[in-house]
Design an enzyme around this catalytic site. Structure first.
Site, PDB file in Angstrom:
ATOM      1  N   THR A 693      25.673 104.727 -21.045  1.00 44.81           N
ATOM      2  CA  THR A 693      24.916 105.393 -20.071  1.00 44.81           C
ATOM      3  C   THR A 693      25.670 104.826 -18.451  1.00 44.81           C
ATOM      4  OG1 THR A 693      23.384 102.414 -21.581  1.00 44.81           O
ATOM      5  CG2 THR A 693      23.046 103.165 -19.257  1.00 44.81           C
ATOM      6  N   GLY A 694      24.828 105.597 -17.798  1.00 48.37           N
ATOM      7  CA  GLY A 694      25.350 106.117 -16.729  1.00 48.37           C
ATOM      8  C   GLY A 694      24.474 105.307 -14.980  1.00 48.37           C
ATOM      9  N   LYS A 713      19.978 113.629 -22.214  1.00 46.56           N
ATOM     10  CA  LYS A 713      20.349 112.013 -20.648  1.00 46.56           C
ATOM     11  C   LYS A 713      19.565 111.527 -20.057  1.00 46.56           C
ATOM     12  CE  LYS A 713      23.332 112.635 -17.220  1.00 46.56           C
ATOM     13  NZ  LYS A 713      23.767 112.852 -16.043  1.00 46.56           N
ATOM     14  N   ASP A 813      31.946 114.179  -7.632  1.00 45.38           N
ATOM     15  CA  ASP A 813      32.256 113.087  -8.510  1.00 45.38           C
ATOM     16  C   ASP A 813      33.276 113.709  -9.902  1.00 45.38           C
ATOM     17  OD1 ASP A 813      32.391 110.579  -9.379  1.00 45.38           O
ATOM     18  OD2 ASP A 813      30.538 110.708 -10.407  1.00 45.38           O
TER      19      ASP A 813
END
Length: 981
Positions: A693-694, A713, A813
């Protein structure tokens, strides 16, 4: 006399020691036999043994002695009582467990306790440490300590030196530290401390060093700080301190280093800094300081470093700065300074770095700048300077970096610039320079980047440029250059970028140019070139971007062009090409062949357009408009189909998500993936298929009917109405659908619907690099060869994003969580949720985004996105791969004294055996050198990812003349081979 059984036990113990089989139990038997348990000294020895920090070392080295005063890092007084403990990671790598394992109450005479640079030392600082009434030095720097600083530490009244820097300490700074009346050094830097700077610290009247840098301290600088009369070093940098700089700071007459940089300070620089005549370093950069630079700053006669960049300073540069005769570095960039550059700056004849860029300076460049004989970096870019480039700049024979870009400079390029034979970077772009490119530029033997673009230069390209054997980037676009392209440019075998577009060059493309085997970008568009495309173009095996548009090139497209493995964008439009389009060329992802004279069967997507002589701005706009119309028509058609299909869908138990039509934006490599396939494969997104889980979604493992395993996703349903999450999702879908690279995760499909949004992409069996490195069993399987290849794979992917996508893509990121590994442990860049298309016509300012610990320092205060942000993050991850953990301690300072002692071999992940193969050692040296160049604090001194990628491809070896085990971190940091912009 000892009993027979005791003697026999001692004999057994001696045998065990000789074979290295030492254990806590064995030692206990020995000491029991000696019958000394009641002795205070023996209690100290037993307490040392109980930690296990020395026992493990003996088991591997066999260096055992019963005298604990001779153990590594232990010092004793004449009575045999321990008075000092000093353990460093590279001396003893078995310091494992929590600090609480050390029983401080057993050491009444301890005066010094030092454990440094050991990431396996964890836990909190025990309050028991306060029993050390005799302690004078307490150093616990660069470990993995957590929790708060115990308020009881205020009881250590004899403490002189307290260093808790480079840990993970949280909470407030205890006000009770103000009771340590004998304290001279207090270093709490590089933690996660919050709250204010306690005013009670002003009671530490013997303090010479106060360092609280790199925390989350807020509030303001306490006025009482003026009481620290003997303070030499005050470092509050990289925090969130606000308010103004108190004028009382001028009372610290003995101050030598004052660093308030990277905070939120406002207001002017107080004129009271004038009395700080002992200062050697004054850093206030990256704040919100306004007003003018006070004239009194000229009183700081010993000043060597003055950093006021990235503020809101205005007004002129005060002429009094010329009094700072010891100044070596002057950084005033990114302000609103006006007026001319004072000619008196020429008096600063010890200056090595001068950066006045990104201001509003006007007038000419003073000729007196030529007096700065020690100058190495000169950056006057992005101002409003005018007039000619003074010929006196040629006197700066130590100059390595010269940027005068984006000004209003006129006149010719002085031929005397050829005397600057140490230059590695020369940028004169975006000015109004006229005349020819002087042939003397060929004397700049170390030049790696030459940018003369966007001027009014004329005449031919001098053939002497072929002498620049180290050149990697040559940009001459948007000038009035004439003549043919010199065939001698083919001698530049390190060249990766060549841009000669928008000139008046004629003649054929020289076949010799195809000898530049490292070329990744070749742009020759909008010239008067003729002849055919050389068939030798297939030799450019690293070519990714080719633009030959807007010329008069004829003949056929050579089929060899389609055989280049990484070719991504080819623009051959607006030429006179004929014949057919080779099959493999048609597979280039971004191919434009419009405006030619092709015959035979032409795909509709590559249809001819009328062939004008040049692709003008107008024709480009027309092409863009037509593309937009076609895109809107496509979307309109999809929406009509979707609406019709929505009406045909029967309600099911899945509720509202059934309205996500299976053909709406769901596609893949071997046919359509239906929405129903995904529902069945995940049993309606059952938690048992969730593998992570992001920030804005969950990832599921799904097996398709074909047997193919994919990762899915899915956006959290609660976030589907949040605009930021929707935009992040769209961004990732859009970017991944456009890019193709072997080290970037492949997107197979996506579904975009207000109640159902997900991506379908390549499944990576081994998961994230972060998880692999933090699992000992998996980390051991990641041998040195695989780790080097992971770093190289990341570099190639980022180079592709930065230099071969139009416009460039900044990931923003890059972290070990976003580097995925397949079953072969190959690296793939993933998670483009916050990626940004770099628009050179805008400010590129953004909200701070990314993963803490990987964000480039300048992004935290300028909010300006550039490729160099990714370069820094790449450096952090690459170093993490070598070290085996996040390299927080090594990031805290780029030139710490600790670097002189730490060797590269001691830095490497201890879970792997040291590299023995000479080739892999050379690779590790190369990777380490590149990594530390990527971690430089100033973005302009970091290499581009293209340069990094090319170095790895070329397998250039770092020129270290020492054995592998003797190479220090400081030597790797000081390598200058990648000191480029």
């Amino acid at each position: 006399m000892a009993s027979a059984s005791s003697v026999s036990r001692l004999v057994v113990i001696i045998i065990l020691i000789n074979v290295g089989a030492i254990s806590d139990a064995t030692i206990s038997v020995t000491t029991s036999a000696a019958g000394l348990l009641s002795s205070p000294i023996q209690l100290e020895r037993e307490a040392l043994l109980a930690t296990g920090w020395w026992v493990n070392n003996w088991a591997t080295t066999g260096n055992y002695t019963s005298d604990h005063c001779k153990w590594t890092g232990i010092s004793c007084n004449s009575a045999g009582s321990v008075i000092g403990v000093s353990l460093l990671w590279y001396e003893n790598d078995n310091i494992i467990g929590e600090l609480g394992r050390f029983k401080f109450s057993c050491f009444p005479n301890l005066r010094s306790f030092k454990i440094r640079s050991n990431y396996l030392l964890s836990g909190s600082i025990p309050s028991e440490i306060t029993v050390l009434s005799t302690i004078r030095t307490l150093e616990l720097t660069s470990n993995n300590l957590t929790g708060i600083i115990p308020s009881e530490m205020g009881r250590l009244r004899n403490l002189v030196h307290l260093d808790l820097s480079n840990n993970h300490l949280t909470g407030h700074i205890p006000p009770t530290l103000g009771r340590l009346s004998k304290l001279k050094i207090l270093n709490l830097s590089s933690n996660s401390l919050v709250g204010n700077v306690p005013s009670t610290l002003s009671h530490l009247t013997q303090l010479t060093t106060l360092a609280i840098a790199s925390n989350q301290i807020n509030g303001s600088i306490p006025l009482e700080i003026e009481n620290l009369k003997v303070l030499h070093v005050l470092d509050l940098s990289r925090n969130e301190i606000g308010g103004s700089i108190p004028s009382t700071i001028g009372h610290l007459k003995r101050l030598r280093i004052l660093d308030l940089s990277q905070n939120k300070l406002v207001g002017p620089i107080p004129s009271s800094v004038g009395p700080l005549t002992q200062l050697t370093t004054l850093n206030m950069h990256s704040n919100r300081i306004n007003g003018s630079i006070p004239l009194e700053i000229g009183n700081l006669n010993f000043l060597q470093v003055l950093g006021l960049s990235d503020n809101k300073l205005e007004g002129p540069i005060p002429s009094t700065i010329a009094s700072l005769v010891n100044l070596k570095s002057l950084s005033l960039e990114y302000n609103n300074l006006i007026g001319p550059i004072p000619s008196t700056l020429g008096h600063l004849n010890r200056l090595t770095d001068l950066d006045l860029s990104e201001n509003k300076l006007v007038g000419p460049i003073p000729s007196s700048v030529g007096h700065l004989n020690f100058l190495q970096d000169l950056d006057l870019s992005n101002n409003k300077l005018e007039g000619p480039i003074p010929s006196t700049i040629a006197s700066l024979v130590n100059l390595t970096y010269l940027s005068l870009q984006d000004n209003n400079l006129t006149g010719p390029i002085p031929s005397t610039l050829g005397h600057l034979n140490r230059l590695t970077d020369l940028d004169l772009s975006e000015n109004k320079l006229v005349g020819p490119i002087p042939s003397s530029v060929g004397h700049l033997n170390f030049l790696q980047d030459l940018d003369l673009s966007n001027n009014k230069l004329e005449g031919p390209i001098p053939s002497t440029i072929a002498s620049l054997v180290n050149l990697k980037s040559l940009s001459l676009e948007y000038n009035n250059l004439t003549g043919s392209i010199p065939s001698t440019l083919g001698h530049l075998n390190r060249l990766t970028i060549l841009d000669l577009s928008d000139n008046k060059l004629d003649g054929p493309i020289p076949p010799e140019l195809m000898n530049c085997s490292k070329l990744t970008t070749l742009i020759l568009g909008n010239n008067l070139l003729s002849g055919s495309i050389p068939s030798q173009i297939g030799k450019l095996q690293k070519l990714c971007y080719l633009d030959l548009s807007g010329n008069s090139i004829n003949g056929k497209i050579p089929y060899q062009l389609g055989a280049i493995p990484g070719i991504h964008t080819v623009d051959l439009s607006m030429n006179n090409l004929s014949g057919g389009i080779p099959v493999f060329v048609r597979k280039v992802p971004h191919l434009d062949v419009s405006g030619n004279k092709f015959g035979g069967e032409i795909p509709t997507t590559l249809a001819n357009a009328p062939p004008p002589h040049h692709k003008t701005i107008a024709t480009r706009l027309v092409a863009i408009i037509l593309a937009m119309v076609a895109f809107l028509a496509l979307i309109f058609g999809i929406l009509i189909i979707r609406r019709r299909r929505d009406k045909e869908v029967e309600p099911t138990g899945t509720g509202e998500i059934t309205n996500c039509a299976d053909e709406f934006a769901i596609w893949n490599y071997d046919g359509r993936i239906t929405f129903q396939d995904m529902i069945e494969a995940t049993e309606d997104f059952d938690i048992k298929y969730c593998i992570g889980t992001g920030g804005y979604g969950s990832v599921y493992r799904a097996r398709l009917p074909s047997g193919k395993v994919v990762a899915l996703k899915k956006l959290h349903r609660s976030e589907t109405e949040e605009l930021a999450s929707l935009e992040s999702f769209r961004n990732e879908a859009r970017l991944l659908s456009q890019i193709r690279h072997r080290n970037i995760v492949k997107l197979y499909g996506f579904c975009l619907h207000k109640t159902c949004m997900f991506l379908i992409y390549e499944y990576m069996e081994m998961g994230s690099l972060f998880c692999v490195l933090r699992t000992d069993e998996e980390a051991v399987g990641l041998d040195w060869t695989k780790r080097v290849n992971i770093v190289k794979g990341m570099a190639h992917a980022l180079s592709y994003l930065h230099h071969h996508c139009t416009p460039p893509i900044v990931h923003r990121d890059i972290s070990s969580n976003n580097i995925l590994l397949n079953s072969e442990l190959e690296a793939f860049v993933a998670d483009f949720g916050i990626a940004r298309l770099l628009n050179f016509d805008s400010s590129n300012r953004t909200l701070l985004a990314g993963t803490f610990g990987y964000i480039a320092p300048e992004l935290a205060y300028t909010m300006v996105v550039t490729e160099k942000c990714d370069v820094y993050s790449f450096g952090v991850v690459a170093l993490e791969v070598l070290v085996g953990r996040h390299p927080e301690a090594l990031l805290s300072s780029s030139s710490s004294s600790l670097d002189k002692n730490i060797k590269l071999i001691d830095l490497l992940d201890p879970r792997l055996p040291p590299p023995g193969d000479q080739m892999i050692r050379q690779d590790i040296i190369l990777v380490s050198t590149v990594v530390f160049s990527c971690l430089r604090s100033q973005p302009k001194y970091r290499p581009t990812m293209q340069l990094v990628s090319n170095e790895f491809i070329a397998r250039n070896k770092t020129p270290m003349q020492k054995p592998f085990h003797e190479i220090s971190i400081l030597e790797l940091r000081n390598q200058e081979m990648y000191l480029v912009d």
